[in-house]
Design a protein around this motif. Sequence first.
Motif, mmCIF file in Angstrom:
data_model
loop_
_atom_site.group_PDB
_atom_site.id
_atom_site.type_symbol
_atom_site.label_atom_id
_atom_site.label_comp_id
_atom_site.label_asym_id
_atom_site.label_seq_id
_atom_site.Cartn_x
_atom_site.Cartn_y
_atom_site.Cartn_z
ATOM 1 N N TYR A 67 0.550 -1.185 -0.217
ATOM 2 C CA TYR A 67 0.046 -0.252 0.122
ATOM 3 C C TYR A 67 0.437 0.994 -0.168
ATOM 4 O O TYR A 67 0.784 2.046 -0.535
ATOM 5 C CB TYR A 67 -0.908 0.066 1.355
ATOM 6 C CG TYR A 67 -1.569 -0.774 1.516
ATOM 7 C CD1 TYR A 67 -3.220 -0.734 0.281
ATOM 8 C CD2 TYR A 67 -2.259 -1.931 2.248
ATOM 9 C CE1 TYR A 67 -3.476 -2.110 0.009
ATOM 10 C CE2 TYR A 67 -3.027 -2.882 2.079
ATOM 11 C CZ TYR A 67 -4.027 -2.835 0.830
ATOM 12 O OH TYR A 67 -5.515 -3.902 0.721
ATOM 13 N N TRP A 68 2.287 0.946 0.360
ATOM 14 C CA TRP A 68 3.352 2.262 0.568
ATOM 15 C C TRP A 68 3.878 2.216 -0.856
ATOM 16 O O TRP A 68 4.324 3.188 -1.387
ATOM 17 C CB TRP A 68 3.491 2.870 1.451
ATOM 18 C CG TRP A 68 5.158 3.430 1.501
ATOM 19 C CD1 TRP A 68 6.271 2.844 1.620
ATOM 20 C CD2 TRP A 68 5.014 4.732 0.611
ATOM 21 N NE1 TRP A 68 7.271 3.772 1.136
ATOM 22 C CE2 TRP A 68 6.415 5.511 1.204
ATOM 23 C CE3 TRP A 68 4.137 5.727 0.878
ATOM 24 C CZ2 TRP A 68 7.158 6.684 0.913
ATOM 25 C CZ3 TRP A 68 4.864 6.504 0.644
ATOM 26 C CH2 TRP A 68 5.447 7.243 0.492
ATOM 27 N N THR A 70 3.697 0.811 -3.931
ATOM 28 C CA THR A 70 3.011 1.373 -4.979
ATOM 29 C C THR A 70 2.867 2.636 -5.342
ATOM 30 O O THR A 70 3.447 3.262 -6.274
ATOM 31 C CB THR A 70 1.807 0.251 -5.301
ATOM 32 O OG1 THR A 70 1.850 -0.417 -5.272
ATOM 33 C CG2 THR A 70 1.417 1.225 -6.466
ATOM 34 N N PRO A 71 2.293 3.656 -4.799
ATOM 35 C CA PRO A 71 2.018 5.339 -4.434
ATOM 36 C C PRO A 71 3.405 5.572 -4.474
ATOM 37 O O PRO A 71 3.741 6.810 -5.248
ATOM 38 C CB PRO A 71 1.428 5.522 -3.703
ATOM 39 C CG PRO A 71 1.280 4.485 -2.357
ATOM 40 C CD PRO A 71 1.156 3.047 -3.448
ATOM 41 N N TYR A 72 4.418 4.940 -4.008
ATOM 42 C CA TYR A 72 5.537 5.593 -3.790
ATOM 43 C C TYR A 72 6.605 5.968 -4.572
ATOM 44 O O TYR A 72 7.375 6.744 -5.127
ATOM 45 C CB TYR A 72 6.824 4.728 -2.502
ATOM 46 C CG TYR A 72 8.409 5.503 -2.750
ATOM 47 C CD1 TYR A 72 8.829 6.167 -2.018
ATOM 48 C CD2 TYR A 72 9.046 4.460 -3.821
ATOM 49 C CE1 TYR A 72 10.075 6.389 -1.448
ATOM 50 C CE2 TYR A 72 10.893 5.030 -3.158
ATOM 51 C CZ TYR A 72 11.031 5.963 -2.813
ATOM 52 O OH TYR A 72 12.155 5.895 -2.094
ATOM 53 N N LEU A 74 5.794 6.360 -8.021
ATOM 54 C CA LEU A 74 5.241 7.431 -8.628
ATOM 55 C C LEU A 74 5.619 9.059 -7.629
ATOM 56 O O LEU A 74 5.949 10.051 -8.520
ATOM 57 C CB LEU A 74 2.944 7.845 -8.333
ATOM 58 C CG LEU A 74 2.900 8.801 -9.226
ATOM 59 C CD1 LEU A 74 2.536 8.942 -10.842
ATOM 60 C CD2 LEU A 74 1.147 9.116 -8.478
ATOM 61 N N LEU A 110 -3.675 0.653 -12.300
ATOM 62 C CA LEU A 110 -3.752 0.374 -11.445
ATOM 63 C C LEU A 110 -5.092 -0.309 -11.584
ATOM 64 O O LEU A 110 -5.519 -0.818 -10.417
ATOM 65 C CB LEU A 110 -3.832 1.689 -10.500
ATOM 66 C CG LEU A 110 -2.944 2.216 -10.063
ATOM 67 C CD1 LEU A 110 -3.799 4.110 -9.536
ATOM 68 C CD2 LEU A 110 -1.763 1.798 -9.523
ATOM 69 N N GLU A 122 5.386 -3.278 -9.660
ATOM 70 C CA GLU A 122 6.420 -2.055 -9.746
ATOM 71 C C GLU A 122 7.158 -2.441 -10.457
ATOM 72 O O GLU A 122 8.016 -1.242 -10.510
ATOM 73 C CB GLU A 122 5.847 -2.679 -7.860
ATOM 74 C CG GLU A 122 4.906 -2.102 -6.925
ATOM 75 C CD GLU A 122 5.139 -2.904 -5.576
ATOM 76 O OE1 GLU A 122 6.150 -3.867 -5.404
ATOM 77 O OE2 GLU A 122 3.716 -2.208 -5.513
#
Length: 219
Positions: A67-68, A70-72, A74, A110, A122
């Motif tokens: 949960y961290w 993946t957005p990291y 970006l 996503l 990732e």
Amino acid sequence: MIHLISDILFYSYLLFGVIYLYILLFKSFKLKYLAEISGIKPYVYLLIFGAFYEVIFTAILRVPSAYWVTPYTLFEFLTLSYFFSKVLKSYRLIFSFFVVIFIMFFFASLFFWNLENHMKIEAYHLALETIFVFTYTVLWFKDLFKKPEIVPLWQTPAFYFITGNVLYFTGSIFLFLFIDIIYKSSGLISKYWILALFLGAVMRIMMIIGLLKATVKKP
């Protein structure tokens, strides 16, 4: 032993984050490096936030790291993009191309994201980031060698920032591309994950050196 080394490397990121905070809050930077430092700062703040998040939420509260992470990817890409836009004033067309492609691919991926396949997704993000970093690194050196004056690289914070990231992405890309296969075939990734943690630690040390090179020495 493997888990001990992994834990040491993991928690060292928190120490690096504290060092970054100290440098940014209590050190002054040389005027000639202010543009480079302003480009580096968003990435440094991301590393600081990530270090505290991983310890609090991943290690203590046991929230899945996916949960961290993946957005990291970006945020990492955007902060790297910002840095290169600060140190390279030309090549706007290439820069815009990479930004558009990455953002489109990220949000499209996503739709296929879940906790079982997030590592594979990732890895694709990292592959695009690697191409981006390598391309802009070549352009940065090209512009550097075109300058009439000789620039001492070991005194330039951007050099340490770029070198640290090149080492990290070079070493991590193949690991991330195959880590999903490794995990599904063996169920164990600890001894392979140490490599990524080690490369991340090397990159962070290079960042510290670069930041300190740009600080004003006390009389």
